[in-house]
Write a protein that holds these residues in place. Structure first.
Motif, PDB file in Angstrom:
ATOM      1  N   HIS A 122      -3.427  23.002  71.412  1.00  0.00           N
ATOM      2  CA  HIS A 122      -4.266  23.118  72.456  1.00  0.00           C
ATOM      3  C   HIS A 122      -4.988  22.006  71.866  1.00  0.00           C
ATOM      4  O   HIS A 122      -5.253  21.020  71.216  1.00  0.00           O
ATOM      5  N   GLU A 123      -5.629  22.021  73.070  1.00  0.00           N
ATOM      6  CA  GLU A 123      -6.627  20.314  73.606  1.00  0.00           C
ATOM      7  C   GLU A 123      -7.785  20.400  72.674  1.00  0.00           C
ATOM      8  O   GLU A 123      -7.716  19.481  71.856  1.00  0.00           O
ATOM      9  N   LEU A 124      -8.417  21.491  72.652  1.00  0.00           N
ATOM     10  CA  LEU A 124      -8.789  21.213  70.953  1.00  0.00           C
ATOM     11  C   LEU A 124      -8.938  21.262  70.011  1.00  0.00           C
ATOM     12  O   LEU A 124      -9.817  21.563  68.894  1.00  0.00           O
ATOM     13  N   PHE A 125      -7.493  21.334  69.660  1.00  0.00           N
ATOM     14  CA  PHE A 125      -7.419  21.524  67.660  1.00  0.00           C
ATOM     15  C   PHE A 125      -7.634  20.145  67.336  1.00  0.00           C
ATOM     16  O   PHE A 125      -8.306  20.339  66.604  1.00  0.00           O
ATOM     17  N   GLY A 126      -8.259  19.432  68.209  1.00  0.00           N
ATOM     18  CA  GLY A 126      -8.772  17.974  67.323  1.00  0.00           C
ATOM     19  C   GLY A 126      -9.979  18.106  67.135  1.00  0.00           C
ATOM     20  O   GLY A 126     -10.208  17.468  65.589  1.00  0.00           O
ATOM     21  N   LYS A 127     -10.905  18.268  67.562  1.00  0.00           N
ATOM     22  CA  LYS A 127     -12.170  18.396  67.083  1.00  0.00           C
ATOM     23  C   LYS A 127     -12.225  19.888  66.718  1.00  0.00           C
ATOM     24  O   LYS A 127     -13.398  19.386  65.599  1.00  0.00           O
ATOM     25  N   ILE A 128     -11.608  20.798  66.130  1.00  0.00           N
ATOM     26  CA  ILE A 128     -12.013  21.302  65.541  1.00  0.00           C
ATOM     27  C   ILE A 128     -11.228  21.063  63.792  1.00  0.00           C
ATOM     28  O   ILE A 128     -11.665  21.291  62.632  1.00  0.00           O
ATOM     29  N   ARG A 129     -10.781  20.353  64.086  1.00  0.00           N
ATOM     30  CA  ARG A 129      -9.305  19.522  62.598  1.00  0.00           C
ATOM     31  C   ARG A 129     -10.953  18.572  62.278  1.00  0.00           C
ATOM     32  O   ARG A 129     -10.815  19.245  61.135  1.00  0.00           O
ATOM     33  N   ARG A 130     -11.645  17.788  63.263  1.00  0.00           N
ATOM     34  CA  ARG A 130     -12.818  17.187  62.702  1.00  0.00           C
ATOM     35  C   ARG A 130     -13.794  17.783  62.057  1.00  0.00           C
ATOM     36  O   ARG A 130     -14.011  17.377  60.536  1.00  0.00           O
ATOM     37  N   LEU A 131     -13.320  18.756  62.204  1.00  0.00           N
ATOM     38  CA  LEU A 131     -14.943  19.645  62.134  1.00  0.00           C
ATOM     39  C   LEU A 131     -15.117  20.593  60.470  1.00  0.00           C
ATOM     40  O   LEU A 131     -15.951  20.629  59.949  1.00  0.00           O
ATOM     41  N   LEU A 132     -13.454  21.127  60.769  1.00  0.00           N
ATOM     42  CA  LEU A 132     -13.671  21.313  59.299  1.00  0.00           C
ATOM     43  C   LEU A 132     -12.824  20.624  58.320  1.00  0.00           C
ATOM     44  O   LEU A 132     -13.104  20.871  57.129  1.00  0.00           O
ATOM     45  N   GLU A 133     -12.498  19.030  58.332  1.00  0.00           N
ATOM     46  CA  GLU A 133     -13.264  18.673  56.956  1.00  0.00           C
ATOM     47  C   GLU A 133     -14.439  18.244  56.609  1.00  0.00           C
ATOM     48  O   GLU A 133     -14.884  17.727  55.891  1.00  0.00           O
ATOM     49  N   GLU A 134     -15.298  18.552  57.738  1.00  0.00           N
ATOM     50  CA  GLU A 134     -16.777  18.107  57.753  1.00  0.00           C
ATOM     51  C   GLU A 134     -17.273  19.473  56.518  1.00  0.00           C
ATOM     52  O   GLU A 134     -18.598  19.805  56.468  1.00  0.00           O
ATOM     53  N   VAL A 135     -16.799  20.303  57.368  1.00  0.00           N
ATOM     54  CA  VAL A 135     -17.509  22.162  56.824  1.00  0.00           C
ATOM     55  C   VAL A 135     -16.402  22.631  56.020  1.00  0.00           C
ATOM     56  O   VAL A 135     -15.442  23.079  56.180  1.00  0.00           O
ATOM     57  N   ASP A 136     -16.867  23.744  55.754  1.00  0.00           N
ATOM     58  CA  ASP A 136     -16.415  24.844  55.012  1.00  0.00           C
ATOM     59  C   ASP A 136     -15.959  25.871  55.266  1.00  0.00           C
ATOM     60  O   ASP A 136     -17.740  26.540  55.934  1.00  0.00           O
ATOM     61  N   ILE A 137     -15.115  26.796  56.295  1.00  0.00           N
ATOM     62  CA  ILE A 137     -15.287  28.059  56.361  1.00  0.00           C
ATOM     63  C   ILE A 137     -14.097  28.690  56.137  1.00  0.00           C
ATOM     64  O   ILE A 137     -13.142  28.460  55.748  1.00  0.00           O
ATOM     65  N   SER A 138     -14.299  30.068  55.673  1.00  0.00           N
ATOM     66  CA  SER A 138     -13.460  31.381  54.849  1.00  0.00           C
ATOM     67  C   SER A 138     -11.661  31.503  56.130  1.00  0.00           C
ATOM     68  O   SER A 138     -13.121  31.447  57.292  1.00  0.00           O
ATOM     69  N   PRO A 139     -11.101  31.408  55.172  1.00  0.00           N
ATOM     70  CA  PRO A 139     -10.433  31.878  56.086  1.00  0.00           C
ATOM     71  C   PRO A 139     -10.365  33.424  57.488  1.00  0.00           C
ATOM     72  O   PRO A 139      -9.738  33.371  58.040  1.00  0.00           O
ATOM     73  N   ALA A 140     -10.902  34.392  56.347  1.00  0.00           N
ATOM     74  CA  ALA A 140     -12.077  36.222  56.595  1.00  0.00           C
ATOM     75  C   ALA A 140     -12.621  35.245  58.076  1.00  0.00           C
ATOM     76  O   ALA A 140     -12.407  35.796  58.832  1.00  0.00           O
ATOM     77  N   ASP A 141     -14.086  34.508  57.574  1.00  0.00           N
ATOM     78  CA  ASP A 141     -14.465  34.315  58.503  1.00  0.00           C
ATOM     79  C   ASP A 141     -13.563  33.146  60.064  1.00  0.00           C
ATOM     80  O   ASP A 141     -14.245  33.615  61.295  1.00  0.00           O
ATOM     81  N   ALA A 142     -13.012  32.551  59.796  1.00  0.00           N
ATOM     82  CA  ALA A 142     -12.042  32.118  60.738  1.00  0.00           C
ATOM     83  C   ALA A 142     -11.428  33.127  61.468  1.00  0.00           C
ATOM     84  O   ALA A 142     -11.379  33.152  62.251  1.00  0.00           O
ATOM     85  N   ALA A 143     -10.953  34.254  60.707  1.00  0.00           N
ATOM     86  CA  ALA A 143     -10.040  35.149  61.643  1.00  0.00           C
ATOM     87  C   ALA A 143     -10.979  35.808  62.742  1.00  0.00           C
ATOM     88  O   ALA A 143     -10.739  35.873  63.710  1.00  0.00           O
ATOM     89  N   GLU A 144     -12.393  36.270  62.056  1.00  0.00           N
ATOM     90  CA  GLU A 144     -12.844  36.948  62.470  1.00  0.00           C
ATOM     91  C   GLU A 144     -13.080  35.951  64.062  1.00  0.00           C
ATOM     92  O   GLU A 144     -13.572  37.134  64.947  1.00  0.00           O
ATOM     93  N   ASN A 145     -13.430  35.189  63.933  1.00  0.00           N
ATOM     94  CA  ASN A 145     -13.825  34.814  65.819  1.00  0.00           C
ATOM     95  C   ASN A 145     -12.872  33.878  66.446  1.00  0.00           C
ATOM     96  O   ASN A 145     -12.994  34.076  67.534  1.00  0.00           O
ATOM     97  N   LEU A 146     -11.217  34.489  65.215  1.00  0.00           N
ATOM     98  CA  LEU A 146     -10.856  34.470  66.698  1.00  0.00           C
ATOM     99  C   LEU A 146      -9.762  35.630  67.276  1.00  0.00           C
ATOM    100  O   LEU A 146      -8.762  35.435  68.232  1.00  0.00           O
ATOM    101  N   MET A 147     -10.764  36.373  66.985  1.00  0.00           N
ATOM    102  CA  MET A 147     -10.347  37.244  67.278  1.00  0.00           C
ATOM    103  C   MET A 147     -10.982  38.189  68.667  1.00  0.00           C
ATOM    104  O   MET A 147     -12.011  37.432  68.611  1.00  0.00           O
ATOM    105  N   THR A 148      -9.643  38.555  69.737  1.00  0.00           N
ATOM    106  CA  THR A 148     -10.007  38.773  71.107  1.00  0.00           C
ATOM    107  C   THR A 148     -10.957  39.679  70.792  1.00  0.00           C
ATOM    108  O   THR A 148     -11.509  40.844  70.300  1.00  0.00           O
TER     109      THR A 148
END
Length: 450
Positions: free
Chosen positions: A338-364
């Protein structure tokens, strides 16, 4: 009647003659496999294996079968020969006959000198009949074949279970059906680390002969450590599904003594994963099993506990990496790019987020799956987390600068208060250590001795 009137001295003399006569008249031999090896124990392994073998082999030919659930709450059915059913089997040119017998017997309970209750109990057995010329074949090859095939059938139909020993389970383990969807394919983890874990599990699963050849107990220890929400429980479920193992979740706070602890381990079975979660004290474990410790603070553990040979593989369940997020995006959104993957990748290098929190934000949140909006919201969450982290870092720096400007007298008073606080905290830690010291020593002995 003959035994009643003949002298006992003649019994030993006549017995061989009687056996030879009966063998001449009837050349067939019968082997009985009772359902219960002893009235004080459960169903015998030989009986269960024979039942599984015959039920699988003759399910399409026997005229009467008995259907039973594989386990409580299971959706799988096991078929066995019905009472008094007879079937014929062939093995390496020999013909044998199986018959399932059933009879009702009375069991008495209570003191023999007082009133005793009587109950009727159904006793079942399998009777294997064959010609005596096949005796050697049956004993050395056919019966081992039946037991091995029966165990394999039972294992294929086995319903995996989750065992717990929580409060109120004084009788040992209680269990429920283990039906967790987690797999390594859906696990949000770096692919290379995932591959290493899978290869290690395969080595253990297929390494029975290797462990025996080097003289080591067939066990493997895994230490899962990381912050809450990083997927330690999900990893355990994925391991159980991959190996097709049961899971024993040991709650140490519910164990009252070393004797109870030993009993719990004796009652565990092979092909299982024993889990001790949130462990912060010194322990070690038993053989022919997977042992998993989880902790949020690896640095607090006794080094003797997590040394190689006890905890063989240390797995850090880290915050969500970009590779892990791609797995989650594929699981939840069905996208691999996805075109937003690049932005998200840069943010993940600077911010800690657990897989559980990330999954919660990806749920529709609706039936319509708007991938663009979901990923945009995730990027916003990461940006907010970055801003919050920067603000906290700035406040911490200001506080540190202010502390350094305080007077020496204030520092002295604060230091005195800190000493009292640390002293009280040390006393509490010492009390907790003494309280649990005996139990942890017993646990270490259970693990180390095996």
């Amino acid at each position: 009647m003959v035994q009643q009137y003949l002298p006992f001295s003649l019994h030993d003399l006549l017995a061989p003659i009687t056996r030879r006569f009966l063998a001449f008249v009837n050349p067939y031999v019968t082997v009985t496999i009772d359902e219960h090896a002893s009235e004080y124990f459960g169903r015998s392994e030989a009986y269960l294996s024979a039942e599984a073998y015959l039920g699988e082999k003759f399910r399409g030919r026997a005229s009467r079968l008995r259907a039973e659930p594989v386990d409580f709450g299971s959706d799988r059915v096991s078929l066995a020969l019905d009472d008094h059913e007879e079937v014929a089997d062939h093995f390496h040119g020999a013909k044998v006959w199986w018959r399932k017998s059933s009879k009702t017997v009375q069991r008495r309970f209570g003191n023999p000198w007082s009133h005793r209750s009587v109950i009727d109990e159904e006793r079942r057995a399998y009777r294997l009949t064959f010609h005596r010329r096949h005796r050697g074949l049956v004993e050395t090859a056919y019966l081992p074949h039946v037991l091995a095939e029966g165990r394999a059938v039972a294992e294929r139909k086995r319903q995996r279970s989750l065992f717990t020993n929580g409060a109120g389970s004084e009788d040992g383990w209680t269990h429920v059906k283990l039906d967790h969807p987690s797999t390594f394919a859906t696990l949000a983890m770096d692919p290379e680390k995932k591959r290493q874990i899978i290869e290690d599990l395969e080595m253990f699963r297929d390494g029975k002969e290797y462990y025996a050849s080097v003289g080591k107990a067939w066990k493997r220890g895994y230490l899962l450590y990381g912050s809450p929400g990083t997927g330690k429980s999900t990893m355990i479920a994925a391991m159980a599904n991959f190996l097709d193992y049961d899971v024993y979740d040991l709650e140490l706070t519910a164990v009252k003594s070393n004797t109870e602890l030993r009993r719990l381990f004796i009652e565990t079975t092979g092909r299982s994963i024993i889990v001790i979660e949130d462990i912060d004290c010194s322990v070690d474990l038993t053989s022919e099993r997977i042992i998993v410790f989880t902790t949020n603070h690896k640095e607090k553990l006794d080094p003797a506990l997590i040394r190689r040979g006890r905890m063989d593989m240390h797995i850090e369940m880290s915050y969500c990496s970009f590779e892990g997020l791609k797995v989650l995006a594929k699981n939840y959104l069905g996208v691999t790019n996805h075109e937003l993957f690049g932005k998200i990748r840069r943010l993940l290098e600077e911010v800690d987020i657990s897989p559980a929190d990330a999954a919660e934000n990806l749920m529709t949140r609706s039936k319509k799956k708007d991938v663009d909006t979901i990923l945009e919201n995730l990027a916003k969450v990461l940006e907010q987390a970055k801003e919050t982290a920067l603000a906290k870092a700035s406040l911490a720096k200001d506080k540190k600068d202010n502390d350094q400007e305080e007077s020496d007298d204030d520092d002295s008073i604060d230091n005195e208060g800190d000493e009292v606080s640390h002293f009280n905290e040390s006393e509490e830690m010492e009390d907790d250590y003494k309280k649990n010291k005996s139990l942890f020593r017993g646990l270490a002995k259970v693990f180390t001795c095996n």
